[in-house]
Design a protein around this motif. Sequence first.
Motif, PDB file in Angstrom:
ATOM      1  N   LYS A   3       0.790  -1.318  -0.249  1.00  0.00           N
ATOM      2  CA  LYS A   3      -0.061  -0.007  -0.101  1.00  0.00           C
ATOM      3  C   LYS A   3       0.753   1.072   0.024  1.00  0.00           C
ATOM      4  O   LYS A   3       2.022   1.216   0.641  1.00  0.00           O
ATOM      5  CB  LYS A   3      -0.918   0.179   1.128  1.00  0.00           C
ATOM      6  N   ARG A   5       2.565   4.657   0.884  1.00  0.00           N
ATOM      7  CA  ARG A   5       3.077   5.262   2.187  1.00  0.00           C
ATOM      8  C   ARG A   5       1.732   6.311   2.881  1.00  0.00           C
ATOM      9  O   ARG A   5       1.112   6.930   1.935  1.00  0.00           O
ATOM     10  CB  ARG A   5       4.171   5.817   2.241  1.00  0.00           C
ATOM     11  N   GLY A   6       1.562   6.118   3.930  1.00  0.00           N
ATOM     12  CA  GLY A   6       0.382   6.920   4.543  1.00  0.00           C
ATOM     13  C   GLY A   6      -0.986   6.537   4.193  1.00  0.00           C
ATOM     14  O   GLY A   6      -1.859   6.934   4.975  1.00  0.00           O
ATOM     15  N   GLU A   7      -1.168   5.620   3.499  1.00  0.00           N
ATOM     16  CA  GLU A   7      -2.638   5.116   3.228  1.00  0.00           C
ATOM     17  C   GLU A   7      -2.981   4.110   4.322  1.00  0.00           C
ATOM     18  O   GLU A   7      -2.169   3.335   4.637  1.00  0.00           O
ATOM     19  CB  GLU A   7      -2.589   4.133   1.719  1.00  0.00           C
ATOM     20  N   ARG A   8      -4.358   4.219   4.655  1.00  0.00           N
ATOM     21  CA  ARG A   8      -4.741   3.433   5.839  1.00  0.00           C
ATOM     22  C   ARG A   8      -5.159   2.251   5.565  1.00  0.00           C
ATOM     23  O   ARG A   8      -5.298   1.915   4.179  1.00  0.00           O
ATOM     24  CB  ARG A   8      -6.026   4.153   6.284  1.00  0.00           C
TER      25      ARG A   8
END
Length: 85
Positions: A3, A5-8
């Motif tokens: 995923k 970076r930073g995506e939940r």
Amino acid sequence: MWKPRGERFNPAFALQRHNAPTAGVMVWSAIAYNTPSPLVLIRGTIIAEQYVHDILQPHALPLMQWLPGAIFQQDNARPYTARVS
């Protein structure tokens, strides 16, 4: 899973896993044309002599006697033709 970076984390794509130790069961059976074979429960671990005495002689050999010309193959072992007298 990848995923950005930073995506939940999306729970729709998650699988729950049971990580605690579980009891295992070892069984033996055979795939033999349309002939059923028994499902043999193996308790604990067995050595080669026990495997021959407890599995092959009472279960595999009688099955092979009913299937002339059949090939016995165990896991990734090289197949061989059983000679039944």
